[in-house]
Design a protein around this motif. Structure first.
Motif, PDB file in Angstrom:
ATOM      1  N   UNK A  86      29.545  21.361 -13.987  1.00 20.44           N
ATOM      2  CA  UNK A  86      30.615  20.813 -13.150  1.00 20.44           C
ATOM      3  C   UNK A  86      30.175  19.556 -12.417  1.00 20.44           C
ATOM      4  N   UNK A  87      28.937  19.550 -11.934  1.00 21.20           N
ATOM      5  CA  UNK A  87      28.463  18.371 -11.215  1.00 21.20           C
ATOM      6  C   UNK A  87      28.397  17.166 -12.145  1.00 21.20           C
ATOM      7  N   UNK A  88      27.872  17.381 -13.341  1.00 20.09           N
ATOM      8  CA  UNK A  88      27.771  16.273 -14.294  1.00 20.09           C
ATOM      9  C   UNK A  88      29.155  15.767 -14.707  1.00 20.09           C
ATOM     10  N   UNK A  89      30.132  16.664 -14.702  1.00 17.93           N
ATOM     11  CA  UNK A  89      31.471  16.314 -15.156  1.00 17.93           C
ATOM     12  C   UNK A  89      32.288  15.629 -14.068  1.00 17.93           C
ATOM     13  N   UNK A  90      32.254  16.167 -12.856  1.00 17.36           N
ATOM     14  CA  UNK A  90      33.137  15.656 -11.806  1.00 17.36           C
ATOM     15  C   UNK A  90      32.396  15.155 -10.565  1.00 17.36           C
ATOM     16  N   UNK A 111      25.744  22.688  -0.546  1.00 16.69           N
ATOM     17  CA  UNK A 111      27.140  22.260  -0.470  1.00 16.69           C
ATOM     18  C   UNK A 111      28.053  22.944  -1.474  1.00 16.69           C
ATOM     19  N   UNK A 112      27.470  23.401  -2.577  1.00 14.47           N
ATOM     20  CA  UNK A 112      28.301  24.060  -3.594  1.00 14.47           C
ATOM     21  C   UNK A 112      27.868  25.499  -3.850  1.00 14.47           C
ATOM     22  N   UNK A 130      30.821  14.957  -7.069  1.00 14.14           N
ATOM     23  CA  UNK A 130      31.096  15.685  -5.828  1.00 14.14           C
ATOM     24  C   UNK A 130      32.587  15.833  -5.579  1.00 14.14           C
ATOM     25  N   UNK A 131      33.416  15.334  -6.505  1.00 14.66           N
ATOM     26  CA  UNK A 131      34.859  15.482  -6.337  1.00 14.66           C
ATOM     27  C   UNK A 131      35.246  16.954  -6.447  1.00 14.66           C
ATOM     28  N   UNK A 132      36.404  17.263  -5.911  1.00 16.95           N
ATOM     29  CA  UNK A 132      36.863  18.649  -5.927  1.00 16.95           C
ATOM     30  C   UNK A 132      38.352  18.678  -6.286  1.00 16.95           C
ATOM     31  N   UNK A 133      38.690  18.323  -7.525  1.00 19.41           N
ATOM     32  CA  UNK A 133      40.105  18.205  -7.908  1.00 19.41           C
ATOM     33  C   UNK A 133      40.881  19.511  -7.815  1.00 19.41           C
ATOM     34  N   UNK A 152      36.497  24.167  -3.129  1.00 14.22           N
ATOM     35  CA  UNK A 152      35.635  24.193  -1.953  1.00 14.22           C
ATOM     36  C   UNK A 152      36.395  23.802  -0.689  1.00 14.22           C
ATOM     37  N   UNK A 153      37.697  24.071  -0.704  1.00 14.31           N
ATOM     38  CA  UNK A 153      38.527  23.808   0.456  1.00 14.31           C
ATOM     39  C   UNK A 153      38.145  24.749   1.590  1.00 14.31           C
TER      40      UNK A 153
END
Length: 248
Positions: free
Chosen positions: A86-90, A61-62, A92-95, A99-100
């Motif tokens: 990034x995963x640990x920080x956010x 997915x990423x 699955x969100x994509x601020x 990943x648009x």
């Protein structure tokens, strides 16, 4: 002042023999290559504290960097740091919309319209070196007798060393060579792996395996790799044409 036109690629080819002959006895180990450390899924899970299921989702997915060797997934430690952080920080969100899907589709559509950066002369030099490999097979053989020696900045490994590096069996390496076309050198009856070429090959095959299944993020990676390869081939063909025109 002479009006003779000097083609840089021709100059490289002219000096190649003498340069390799002078350098071949004192080539140093490519530390960046041999210092790479590949980890298995279980090892990454233990080090990161992230479950194997989530890691598999990250690879898909990423598009977290990894290489598939047949059914085995291996990770290079430095390549996955950003994805895990990034995963640990956010989660699955994509601020930032990295990943648009529409944005990725647009990038793929525009890729071949972008001329990009001019081809680096090192790409042309790399091809010229490859042309000369057969002429220096005896020298390469002498080098490869020494563990993890480098040939002109590229690390040459025996099958056993390559298997240890990629955390797989020698039989799998032989299979990749004979069945799947992994880049290699064959000197007399022995096979050798040029590490950098093998890593690039596995990276592309990994991207292709996901892109063929419709993954848009891996398709973007594959399209970029294809585009870069096309640019290199065009640059090399132009260099050859200039050489032919000069010869005649």
């Amino acid at each position: 002042m002479s009006n003779t036109k000097i083609v840089f690629e021709d100059l490289l080819k002219t000096v190649l023999h003498s340069e390799i002959a002078e350098t071949i006895g004192s080539v140093s180990v490519s530390q960046n290559a041999v210092n790479k450390k590949y980890l298995t899924m279980g090892e990454v899970s233990k080090l990161s504290g992230i479950g194997t299921y989530t890691l598999r989702q990250l690879t898909f997915s990423r598009a977290m960097p990894h290489r598939k060797v047949r059914s085995r997934i291996i990770f290079e430690q430095s390549e996955i740091t950003e994805s895990i952080t990034n995963y640990k920080k956010i989660g699955w969100d994509d601020p930032e919309n990295k990943w648009n899907v529409k944005a990725v589709q647009s990038q793929i559509a525009n890729l071949y319209q972008d001329k990009g950066k001019p081809p680096m002369i090192e790409d042309i030099f790399r091809q010229l070196v490859k042309e000369e490999l057969e002429n220096f097979s005896k020298e390469i053989l002498n080098i490869t007798k020494k563990e993890k020696q480098s040939y002109y900045g590229r690390t040459v490994l025996t099958i056993k060393e390559a298997a240890e590096h990629f955390r797989i069996s020698p039989a799998t390496i032989y299979g990749l060579i004979k069945e799947d076309g992994m880049p290699h050198l064959k000197i007399q009856s022995r096979f050798y792996i040029v590490l950098e070429e093998a890593e690039a090959y596995l990276w592309r095959e990994t991207a292709k395996s996901y892109a063929d299944k419709g993954n848009i993020y891996w398709k973007r990676i594959l399209q970029k790799l294809d585009w870069e390869e096309t640019e290199r081939e065009l640059a090399y063909k132009k260099a050859l044409k200039r050489l032919e025109e000069r010869d005649f």
